[in-house]
Scaffold this motif. Structure first.
Motif: not given
Length: 183
Positions: A23-24, A27, A148-149, A174-176
């Protein structure tokens, strides 16, 4: 108003291939798309050397261990992962050491664009992200790290950096959450 820029660092084929998290890349691609949509400049940072590695001292434990030809212009592992490829006009900065600033023109590019806030994503957390964060903090940039990036071969070191070290000099999110804040 301070301009924000997203730095996408060391997402080269030879480095991304070592990331076990499937998932990296998606994302980070989402962060890049969101930045572009919001008008946030995206700059890429890559590690690169000339043929024969004349920039690498045999005393450099990290880079001295690289095989001949690694991260040189002809090395396919040196290319940015195709799912994260820069668009025309997006700068690609070549660095010669771990920090995105060392041996590159990154600071000149950022200052000329009026960038005062850096959002960091890249591989590895204990490498380019840590070194760039420390140097950017000393250069008085405001900093955000996309937890998470980032990724690291050592999950515990990754956790300690994100939870204990980075928050002293940066916002960690987080990216989100970051993309949602772009509006």
């Amino acid at each position: 108003m301070t301009t924000t820029a997203l730095l996408v660092m060391d997402v080269q084929n030879g480095i991304v291939a070592r990331v076990p998290d499937p998932g990296y890349v998606p994302r980070v691609a989402a962060a890049v798309r969101a930045a572009r949509a919001a008008g946030v400049p995206v700059l890429y940072v890559v590690i690169g050397f000339r043929a024969g590695h004349p920039e690498i001292s045999p005393r450099n434990k990290t880079f001295g261990a690289l095989p001949d030809g690694a991260y040189t212009p002809g090395d396919p592992g040196a290319a940015i992962h195709p799912d994260l490829a820069p668009r025309p006009g997006e700068p690609v900065v070549t660095k010669r050491r771990v920090s995105a600033f060392t041996g590159s023109d990154l600071e000149v590019l950022l200052r000329s664009r009026g960038v005062g806030h850096l959002v960091l994503a890249g591989l590895a957390t204990s490498g380019v992200v840590l070194s760039t964060l420390r140097q950017a903090a000393d250069l008085d940039f405001r900093l955000t790290v996309l937890a998470d990036g980032c990724g690291d071969a050592d999950p515990e070191l990754h956790r300690v950096l994100l939870e204990k070290v980075f928050p002293r000099q940066a916002e960690v999110t987080t990216i989100e959450a970051w993309t949602a804040s772009l509006g």
